[in-house]
Design a protein around this motif. Structure first.
Motif, mmCIF file in Angstrom:
data_model
loop_
_atom_site.group_PDB
_atom_site.id
_atom_site.type_symbol
_atom_site.label_atom_id
_atom_site.label_comp_id
_atom_site.label_asym_id
_atom_site.label_seq_id
_atom_site.Cartn_x
_atom_site.Cartn_y
_atom_site.Cartn_z
ATOM 1 N N ALA A 184 19.150 28.836 -14.528
ATOM 2 C CA ALA A 184 19.795 29.753 -13.744
ATOM 3 C C ALA A 184 19.573 30.861 -14.557
ATOM 4 O O ALA A 184 19.850 31.266 -13.655
ATOM 5 C CB ALA A 184 21.460 28.888 -14.368
ATOM 6 N N GLN A 185 19.095 31.210 -15.486
ATOM 7 C CA GLN A 185 19.255 32.233 -16.240
ATOM 8 C C GLN A 185 17.935 32.846 -15.201
ATOM 9 O O GLN A 185 17.639 34.616 -15.253
ATOM 10 C CB GLN A 185 18.930 32.728 -17.622
ATOM 11 C CG GLN A 185 19.887 31.912 -18.734
ATOM 12 C CD GLN A 185 20.899 32.964 -18.026
ATOM 13 O OE1 GLN A 185 20.757 34.020 -18.135
ATOM 14 N NE2 GLN A 185 22.497 33.119 -18.615
ATOM 15 N N SER A 186 16.866 32.509 -14.933
ATOM 16 C CA SER A 186 15.648 33.028 -13.669
ATOM 17 C C SER A 186 16.801 33.418 -12.622
ATOM 18 O O SER A 186 15.226 33.924 -11.574
ATOM 19 C CB SER A 186 14.767 32.224 -14.485
ATOM 20 O OG SER A 186 15.165 31.171 -13.507
ATOM 21 N N ASP B 109 8.501 36.090 -5.735
ATOM 22 C CA ASP B 109 9.377 37.390 -5.419
ATOM 23 C C ASP B 109 8.447 38.737 -5.584
ATOM 24 O O ASP B 109 7.805 38.233 -6.155
ATOM 25 C CB ASP B 109 9.953 37.437 -6.327
ATOM 26 C CG ASP B 109 9.720 37.092 -7.956
ATOM 27 O OD1 ASP B 109 8.001 36.515 -7.806
ATOM 28 O OD2 ASP B 109 10.446 37.488 -8.782
ATOM 29 N N ALA B 110 9.443 39.826 -6.204
ATOM 30 C CA ALA B 110 8.580 41.186 -5.836
ATOM 31 C C ALA B 110 7.625 40.979 -7.351
ATOM 32 O O ALA B 110 6.483 41.773 -7.731
ATOM 33 C CB ALA B 110 9.290 42.268 -5.482
ATOM 34 N N THR B 111 8.284 40.110 -8.573
ATOM 35 C CA THR B 111 7.336 40.680 -9.965
ATOM 36 C C THR B 111 6.978 39.655 -10.208
ATOM 37 O O THR B 111 5.877 39.094 -10.793
ATOM 38 C CB THR B 111 8.839 39.899 -11.049
ATOM 39 O OG1 THR B 111 9.017 38.866 -10.155
ATOM 40 C CG2 THR B 111 9.717 41.181 -10.825
ATOM 41 N N ALA B 112 6.523 38.138 -9.153
ATOM 42 C CA ALA B 112 5.468 37.338 -9.080
ATOM 43 C C ALA B 112 5.477 36.890 -10.172
ATOM 44 O O ALA B 112 4.259 35.647 -10.805
ATOM 45 C CB ALA B 112 3.987 38.465 -8.752
ATOM 46 N N SER B 113 6.934 36.411 -10.086
ATOM 47 C CA SER B 113 7.446 35.920 -11.274
ATOM 48 C C SER B 113 8.008 33.978 -10.746
ATOM 49 O O SER B 113 8.487 33.278 -12.276
ATOM 50 C CB SER B 113 8.186 36.116 -12.537
ATOM 51 O OG SER B 113 9.707 36.273 -11.790
ATOM 52 N N SER B 114 7.979 33.921 -9.482
ATOM 53 C CA SER B 114 8.421 33.012 -9.288
ATOM 54 C C SER B 114 8.065 32.926 -7.876
ATOM 55 O O SER B 114 7.225 33.499 -7.281
ATOM 56 C CB SER B 114 10.256 33.297 -8.798
ATOM 57 O OG SER B 114 10.429 33.772 -8.353
ATOM 58 N N VAL B 115 8.212 31.172 -7.291
ATOM 59 C CA VAL B 115 7.274 30.348 -5.939
ATOM 60 C C VAL B 115 8.027 29.668 -5.607
ATOM 61 O O VAL B 115 9.411 29.569 -6.087
ATOM 62 C CB VAL B 115 5.813 29.598 -6.239
ATOM 63 C CG1 VAL B 115 5.040 31.196 -6.296
ATOM 64 C CG2 VAL B 115 6.510 29.180 -7.426
ATOM 65 N N THR C 282 15.012 24.075 4.858
ATOM 66 C CA THR C 282 14.389 23.823 3.075
ATOM 67 C C THR C 282 14.242 24.105 2.112
ATOM 68 O O THR C 282 13.088 25.588 2.897
ATOM 69 C CB THR C 282 13.824 22.196 2.524
ATOM 70 O OG1 THR C 282 12.381 22.739 3.177
ATOM 71 C CG2 THR C 282 14.258 21.538 3.617
ATOM 72 N N ALA C 283 13.999 24.808 0.895
ATOM 73 C CA ALA C 283 13.878 26.218 -0.492
ATOM 74 C C ALA C 283 13.561 24.918 -1.067
ATOM 75 O O ALA C 283 14.104 24.522 -1.869
ATOM 76 C CB ALA C 283 13.963 26.691 -0.492
ATOM 77 N N VAL C 284 12.574 25.276 -2.084
ATOM 78 C CA VAL C 284 12.367 24.926 -3.687
ATOM 79 C C VAL C 284 11.666 25.867 -4.755
ATOM 80 O O VAL C 284 10.332 26.456 -3.063
ATOM 81 C CB VAL C 284 11.281 22.633 -3.516
ATOM 82 C CG1 VAL C 284 10.379 23.495 -2.360
ATOM 83 C CG2 VAL C 284 11.709 23.059 -4.916
ATOM 84 N N SER C 285 12.147 26.007 -6.087
ATOM 85 C CA SER C 285 11.751 26.868 -5.885
ATOM 86 C C SER C 285 10.949 27.057 -7.285
ATOM 87 O O SER C 285 12.099 25.385 -7.914
ATOM 88 C CB SER C 285 12.888 28.560 -6.036
ATOM 89 O OG SER C 285 14.106 27.943 -6.917
ATOM 90 N N GLY C 286 10.655 27.743 -7.924
ATOM 91 C CA GLY C 286 9.878 26.708 -9.349
ATOM 92 C C GLY C 286 8.763 28.256 -9.589
ATOM 93 O O GLY C 286 9.563 29.582 -9.594
ATOM 94 N N PHE C 287 8.748 28.398 -11.016
ATOM 95 C CA PHE C 287 8.502 29.124 -12.394
ATOM 96 C C PHE C 287 6.924 29.004 -11.661
ATOM 97 O O PHE C 287 5.950 28.607 -11.344
ATOM 98 C CB PHE C 287 8.312 29.229 -13.562
ATOM 99 C CG PHE C 287 9.883 29.178 -13.935
ATOM 100 C CD1 PHE C 287 10.508 30.321 -13.728
ATOM 101 C CD2 PHE C 287 10.519 27.828 -14.659
ATOM 102 C CE1 PHE C 287 11.431 30.406 -14.430
ATOM 103 C CE2 PHE C 287 11.822 27.823 -15.055
ATOM 104 C CZ PHE C 287 12.552 28.927 -14.971
ATOM 105 N N ALA C 288 6.347 30.639 -11.411
ATOM 106 C CA ALA C 288 4.826 31.354 -11.591
ATOM 107 C C ALA C 288 4.222 30.793 -12.255
ATOM 108 O O ALA C 288 2.913 30.569 -11.889
ATOM 109 C CB ALA C 288 4.649 32.296 -10.697
#
Length: 306
Positions: A273-275, A172-178, A243-249
């Motif tokens: 959920a909050q992220s 994402d734009a903040t590079a906090s998630s992948v 498919t898509a899988v997300s996580g914390f960077a």
């Protein structure tokens, strides 16, 4: 002195040449023409010329011809409507525009058409916040195997003919998630594809797609333990599973990954959920579907114009 008159030359009478016999008509081979014109009522190839009718019957014949034309158009229209209705039956969907072309996109379309360098996501985040995803990793196309597909999805698509798997990872734009996204191309027909897509994520249960890490990127520590939320979709008008899988960077581990519909439910207070990781997974999946649909439709139009 005047010249002496020459003796008159007499020419014996000659008999007139006999008149040539009328030549018989020999038809030319199929596809060639001759100067022969058939009589008005003769058979010509596969067509029969109609006999002329008397004037007193012309009005009746005209009306009959008009009635036959109306009846013919009605029958043709009914037949076409029947075909359309048959194709619209629940068990017999018509093949959507671009369906066949979409099956070949994995090797016909450039990578930027399937996985754009940036994907805008207006209103895709929590509270309808805007999102923008940037591509940071692209994997080579791969055969369908447990290394690139979750076990349940692989079992579901193998009987349909699993063609190829393409994957990429975004941040994402903040590079906090992948987010790792995947495109699974199959040889399923329209009926099988529609059946496959009905509640696919719920039917597969805890079938979390594998993550795609990238050395020297913010996804360097994105592995199986870092997967937080995911989504799997099989659109009815494309022979593809997205498919898509997300996580914390930052590489933090998640004990219990959640499907996107659960992670985006109201009232959730956990970190996933909050992220907004559920929004990330579902939002990017929906936009990749739209891009695929647009690319496949354009390919179909280009093929038709040739």
């Amino acid at each position: 002195m005047p010249p002496r008159p020459s003796a008159a030359r007499t020419v014996p009478p000659q008999a007139a040449p006999p008149a040539p016999a009328p030549a018989a008509f020999v038809p030319a081979p199929y596809g060639r023409t001759t100067g022969y014109a058939p009589p008005p009522e003769a058979l010509v190839e596969t067509t029969t010329r109609l006999r002329p009718v008397r004037d007193r019957r012309s009005a009746g014949r005209t009306a009959a011809a008009a009635a036959c034309a109306v009846l013919g158009f009605g029958l043709i229209g009914g037949a076409l409507a029947g075909v359309w209705l048959a194709a619209s039956e629940p068990g017999k969907p018509a093949e959507p525009v671009g369906y066949a072309e979409a099956r070949e996109l994995w090797h016909n379309a450039p990578v930027d058409a399937l996985f754009p360098q940036t994907i805008p996501g207006p209103g895709a985040g929590p509270g309808a916040a805007d999102r923008t995803w940037t591509r940071i990793v692209v994997a080579p196309d791969a055969p369908c195997s447990p290394a690139v597909l979750a076990k349940g999805l692989l079992t579901a698509v193998e009987p349909l003919g699993c063609e190829r798997v393409l994957r990429a990872t975004y941040t994402d734009a903040t590079a906090s998630s992948v987010i790792t996204v995947g495109l699974v191309f199959t040889r399923a027909d329209a009926t099988a594809q529609r059946t496959l897509g009905e509640g696919l994520t719920a039917r597969l249960g805890q079938d979390v797609p594998p993550a795609l890490s990238g050395p020297s990127t913010v996804a360097a520590r994105f592995g199986d333990r870092q997967r937080a939320s995911w989504w799997t979709s099989a659109p009815a008008d494309l022979p593809v599973v997205v498919t898509a899988v997300s996580g914390f960077a930052d590489g933090r581990a998640v004990d219990a990954p959640q499907p996107a519909d659960k992670a985006t439910a109201k009232g959730r207070t956990d970190a996933v959920a909050q992220s907004g990781l559920g929004h990330e997974a579902k939002g990017i999946t929906e936009r990749l579907e739209r891009l695929l649909r647009t690319t496949a439709t354009a390919a179909a139009k280009e093929k038709k114009a040739r």
